[in-house]
Scaffold this active site. Sequence first.
Site, PDB file in Angstrom:
ATOM      1  N   LYS A   1       0.837  -1.209   0.000  1.00  0.00           N
ATOM      2  CA  LYS A   1       0.000   0.000   0.000  1.00  0.00           C
ATOM      3  C   LYS A   1       0.868   1.254   0.000  1.00  0.00           C
ATOM      4  O   LYS A   1       0.676   2.158  -0.811  1.00  0.00           O
ATOM      5  CB  LYS A   1      -0.911   0.011   1.237  1.00  0.00           C
ATOM      6  N   ASN A   2       1.822   1.299   0.926  1.00  0.00           N
ATOM      7  CA  ASN A   2       2.583   2.541   1.074  1.00  0.00           C
ATOM      8  C   ASN A   2       3.552   2.789  -0.085  1.00  0.00           C
ATOM      9  O   ASN A   2       4.060   3.891  -0.236  1.00  0.00           O
ATOM     10  CB  ASN A   2       3.345   2.545   2.407  1.00  0.00           C
TER      11      ASN A   2
ATOM     12  N   CYS B   1      -6.338  12.766  11.565  1.00  0.00           N
ATOM     13  CA  CYS B   1      -6.722  11.427  11.150  1.00  0.00           C
ATOM     14  C   CYS B   1      -6.848  10.566  12.391  1.00  0.00           C
ATOM     15  O   CYS B   1      -6.693  11.036  13.507  1.00  0.00           O
ATOM     16  CB  CYS B   1      -5.694  10.838  10.203  1.00  0.00           C
TER      17      CYS B   1
ATOM     18  N   ARG C   1      -2.110  15.266  12.064  1.00  0.00           N
ATOM     19  CA  ARG C   1      -1.188  14.860  10.996  1.00  0.00           C
ATOM     20  C   ARG C   1      -0.594  16.109  10.374  1.00  0.00           C
ATOM     21  O   ARG C   1      -1.074  16.589   9.345  1.00  0.00           O
ATOM     22  CB  ARG C   1      -2.012  14.090   9.962  1.00  0.00           C
TER      23      ARG C   1
ATOM     24  N   ASP D   1       3.908   0.860  12.089  1.00  0.00           N
ATOM     25  CA  ASP D   1       2.766   0.137  11.521  1.00  0.00           C
ATOM     26  C   ASP D   1       2.669  -1.306  12.023  1.00  0.00           C
ATOM     27  O   ASP D   1       1.616  -1.935  11.897  1.00  0.00           O
ATOM     28  CB  ASP D   1       2.849   0.124   9.984  1.00  0.00           C
TER      29      ASP D   1
HETATM   30  C1  UD1 Z   1       3.920   6.952   6.235  1.00  0.00           C
HETATM   31  C2  UD1 Z   1       3.091   5.718   6.042  1.00  0.00           C
HETATM   32  C3  UD1 Z   1       2.517   5.256   7.380  1.00  0.00           C
HETATM   33  C4  UD1 Z   1       3.648   5.042   8.371  1.00  0.00           C
HETATM   34  C5  UD1 Z   1       4.505   6.299   8.474  1.00  0.00           C
HETATM   35  C6  UD1 Z   1       5.731   6.119   9.357  1.00  0.00           C
HETATM   36  C7  UD1 Z   1       2.218   6.007   3.805  1.00  0.00           C
HETATM   37  C8  UD1 Z   1       1.034   6.206   2.949  1.00  0.00           C
HETATM   38  N1  UD1 Z   1       1.999   6.022   5.140  1.00  0.00           N
HETATM   39  O1  UD1 Z   1       3.064   7.972   6.727  1.00  0.00           O
HETATM   40  O2  UD1 Z   1       1.836   4.022   7.168  1.00  0.00           O
HETATM   41  O3  UD1 Z   1       3.083   4.764   9.641  1.00  0.00           O
HETATM   42  O4  UD1 Z   1       4.981   6.677   7.162  1.00  0.00           O
HETATM   43  O5  UD1 Z   1       6.492   5.059   8.898  1.00  0.00           O
HETATM   44  O6  UD1 Z   1       3.320   5.773   3.328  1.00  0.00           O
HETATM   45  N2  UD1 Z   1       5.353  14.824  10.667  1.00  0.00           N
HETATM   46  C9  UD1 Z   1       5.391  16.166  10.987  1.00  0.00           C
HETATM   47  N3  UD1 Z   1       5.297  17.076   9.973  1.00  0.00           N
HETATM   48  C10 UD1 Z   1       5.183  16.706   8.667  1.00  0.00           C
HETATM   49  C11 UD1 Z   1       5.161  15.328   8.355  1.00  0.00           C
HETATM   50  C12 UD1 Z   1       5.246  14.396   9.381  1.00  0.00           C
HETATM   51  O7  UD1 Z   1       5.491  16.537  12.156  1.00  0.00           O
HETATM   52  O8  UD1 Z   1       5.117  17.594   7.786  1.00  0.00           O
HETATM   53  C13 UD1 Z   1       5.423  13.815  11.757  1.00  0.00           C
HETATM   54  C14 UD1 Z   1       4.146  12.983  11.842  1.00  0.00           C
HETATM   55  O9  UD1 Z   1       3.148  13.623  12.602  1.00  0.00           O
HETATM   56  C15 UD1 Z   1       4.636  11.724  12.498  1.00  0.00           C
HETATM   57  C16 UD1 Z   1       6.044  11.573  11.932  1.00  0.00           C
HETATM   58  O10 UD1 Z   1       6.414  12.866  11.450  1.00  0.00           O
HETATM   59  O11 UD1 Z   1       4.729  11.918  13.896  1.00  0.00           O
HETATM   60  C17 UD1 Z   1       6.139  10.548  10.825  1.00  0.00           C
HETATM   61  O12 UD1 Z   1       5.335  10.930   9.746  1.00  0.00           O
HETATM   62  P1  UD1 Z   1       5.679  10.513   8.252  1.00  0.00           P
HETATM   63  O13 UD1 Z   1       6.973   9.781   8.193  1.00  0.00           O
HETATM   64  O14 UD1 Z   1       5.514  11.725   7.412  1.00  0.00           O
HETATM   65  O15 UD1 Z   1       4.522   9.485   7.946  1.00  0.00           O
HETATM   66  P2  UD1 Z   1       3.538   9.485   6.711  1.00  0.00           P
HETATM   67  O16 UD1 Z   1       4.287   9.759   5.462  1.00  0.00           O
HETATM   68  O17 UD1 Z   1       2.360  10.319   7.029  1.00  0.00           O
END
Ligand code: UD1
Length: 416
Positions: A22-23, A116, A121, A305
């Site tokens: 999925k990711n 979410c 998020r 995850d």
């Molecule tokens: C992706 C995965 C998700 C997985 C996560 C961490 C997809 C579709 N989803 O989510 O399944 O659990 O990686 O491995 O690939 N953050 C900020 N600011 C930002 C972006 C992120 O503070 O602009 C924080 C988030 O709140 C979180 C952490 O960084 O605490 C990790 O987020 P991120 O690595 O961005 O995860 P996703 O890409 O959303």
Amino acid sequence: MNNIIINGNKPLSGKVAVHGSKNAVLPILASTVLNGGENTVLNCPHLRDVDSSLEILKYLGCSVSYGKNMVKVNSKTITRDSIPENLMREMRSSIIFLGAVAARCKEVEISAPGGCELGPRPIDLHLKALRELGMEIEEHGGYIKCKAKDLHPANIHLSFPSVGATENIMLASCNIEGKTVITNAAKEPEIVDLANYLNKMGANIKGAGTERIEIIGTREFKDVEHEVMPDRIVAATYLCAAMATRSEIEVTNVITEHIRAVLSVLKDSGAKLKENETSIEISAPKVIKPIDYIRTQPYPGFPTDAQSLVMAYLTLADGTSVIVENIFANRYKNVEELLKMGADITIDGRVAVIKGVKKLNAAKVRATDLRGGASLVIAALAAEGSSEISGISHIERGYDGLCEALKGLGADIKIG
Ligand code: UD1
């Protein structure tokens, strides 16, 4: 609304194949807008989040056709450069379209993805990075408006190795002339799969999978055919189900290197593992050993995850385990439901203390997020009696044919 009904406490046996990730597929689908041509995505799982991405692509003007485990997207004609709220809110990772559509259309307007089920998020790292590439971004009334006319390469340091932000930068910069460098980039295998996809399309991306990624822009994109990597979290799900039910199964179509951190925990719990080239055989112990500390971390650390999946079998361990969730604030929503099944878990902020119990009992429980939902399926497979899991739309976001696959392993499971 359908529920999953599981008559548990039965061992699993046999082989199960893991579907496409999925990711990995979600950013790949977003990237199909870049080439203005044909994209053939093989090993594409049939998931709700994939459907949501395809709806966005169709709205943008792409033509989309499906085959068995395959999707074709032709992005020759794009007629829109905005994505409305109803399509954005279906999938929290739709923010990835921001970089892709900006790169293709030079302008994009999307509704801001809200909070979410895993807590707030934030997208600050995405927006900061895109601004460093020269995008003019305005946020107002729940919408993000982005002008991408005069983009330039940049050296972008991420204060946290965000998966989504790393992907957005890769998508936004692969047609900017010159060299963009991301440092403290996310190293997840899905980043490598996206880079492989983009490179087949004609991009020039080096270093994906390390903390320094270089993107040299190109304007010449071509048609692509690509097979999506296997889903490492789905593989972990089956392995944890085998642990909870004290079973012996073989999980095929898996890249064991991608789940090294999970395998290490399974081994510490007493599992016997036999790694083959693309499969793994697990033989669960009769007595599950508890784990002192599991800390979720960015890859190659223990994946957030897989945290709830491991928690599900640790409820049955012979002793106390501790999990520290370092990535998402609100990732223990499944605990309340596991308690209904007789688990003994206490939560204090980011820490979960799991005292193993002798057995779980069947219950009516509710999935409130994707992996939390899968943890309830694992617990129900081990619990005595008939459990009913509602909220299965969350599970369908990330599992293609979970019930059929578990039935194939001998589980008494149905949708009713
Ligand atoms: C992706 C995965 C998700 C997985 C996560 C961490 C997809 C579709 N989803 O989510 O399944 O659990 O990686 O491995 O690939 N953050 C900020 N600011 C930002 C972006 C992120 O503070 O602009 C924080 C988030 O709140 C979180 C952490 O960084 O605490 C990790 O987020 P991120 O690595 O961005 O995860 P996703 O890409 O959303």
